[in-house]
Scaffold this motif. Structure first.
Motif, PDB file in Angstrom:
ATOM      1  N   ARG A  83       0.826  -0.999  -0.090  1.00 32.39           N
ATOM      2  CA  ARG A  83      -0.050   0.014   0.199  1.00 32.39           C
ATOM      3  C   ARG A  83       0.750   1.366  -0.103  1.00 32.39           C
ATOM      4  O   ARG A  83       1.947   1.338   0.754  1.00 32.39           O
ATOM      5  N   ALA A  84       0.332   2.408  -0.727  1.00 33.23           N
ATOM      6  CA  ALA A  84       0.981   3.485  -0.760  1.00 33.23           C
ATOM      7  C   ALA A  84       0.006   4.508  -0.405  1.00 33.23           C
ATOM      8  O   ALA A  84      -1.025   4.547  -1.231  1.00 33.23           O
ATOM      9  N   GLN A  85       0.039   5.587   0.262  1.00 32.20           N
ATOM     10  CA  GLN A  85      -0.842   6.636   0.581  1.00 32.20           C
ATOM     11  C   GLN A  85      -2.186   5.923   1.009  1.00 32.20           C
ATOM     12  O   GLN A  85      -3.185   6.446   0.572  1.00 32.20           O
ATOM     13  N   GLY A  86      -2.087   4.891   1.554  1.00 35.14           N
ATOM     14  CA  GLY A  86      -3.525   4.322   2.083  1.00 35.14           C
ATOM     15  C   GLY A  86      -4.166   3.510   1.019  1.00 35.14           C
ATOM     16  O   GLY A  86      -5.138   2.853   1.035  1.00 35.14           O
ATOM     17  N   ARG A  87      -3.495   3.326  -0.174  1.00 33.93           N
ATOM     18  CA  ARG A  87      -4.194   2.473  -1.285  1.00 33.93           C
ATOM     19  C   ARG A  87      -3.514   1.574  -1.756  1.00 33.93           C
ATOM     20  O   ARG A  87      -2.054   1.481  -1.938  1.00 33.93           O
TER      21      ARG A  87
END
Length: 154
Positions: free
Chosen positions: A50-54
């Protein structure tokens, strides 16, 4: 047909990915040419991809790569050999049907079919789907025993 069901612990013992980076939950079915795995880690907030919650749909490539590694481990086990180390060399014909995976509630189904392979190169076609809907698909080339190939080339 070989024994079909293998769980997450079996997978984690045979691929280099450990802890939360082992993304697959189990093997549903496999034979000499293909493997089908399931995963629910795409819904977990602590998924390491995940990156930036996505979780971007492109992360599905890693799910497919792990399914390919599992297939290699299953084939080696059937042949009573040690699994060969593989490295993802290229991805071609990638088609993304969604932007992200973390908002897919259903378990992922990851299918990988060995299209060809000889020597140190294997080519797989893969599909990542959920609830009968294709999320992404493509082809991946895997180089086996890359360190040994590099040593013999020098």
């Amino acid at each position: 047909m070989p024994e079909a069901t293998r769980d997450r612990a079996w997978i984690a013992a045979r691929i280099p990915h450990q802890g939360s980076m082992c993304l697959l939950d189990g093997v549903v079915e496999w034979d000499a040419a293909s493997v089908r795995c399931t995963a629910t880690s795409h819904t977990q907030a602590d998924n390491p991809l995940r990156a930036q919650g996505r979780l971007a749909a492109t992360c599905g490539i890693e799910y497919a790569a792990q399914a390919m590694a599992v297939h290699g481990a299953l084939l080696a086990e059937g042949a009573r050999q040690r699994p060969r180390t593989g490295y993802l060399a290229s991805v071609r014909k990638l088609v993304l049907q969604v932007e992200r995976l973390d908002d897919i509630a259903a378990p992922l189904e990851i299918s990988a079919e060995r299209i060809s392979g000889e020597g140190a190169t294997v080519l797989y076609a893969f599909v990542v789907s959920a609830a009968g809907r294709t999320l992404l698909s493509g082809r991946a080339a895997v180089i086996l025993d890359a360190a040994a190939v590099g040593d013999s080339a020098g």
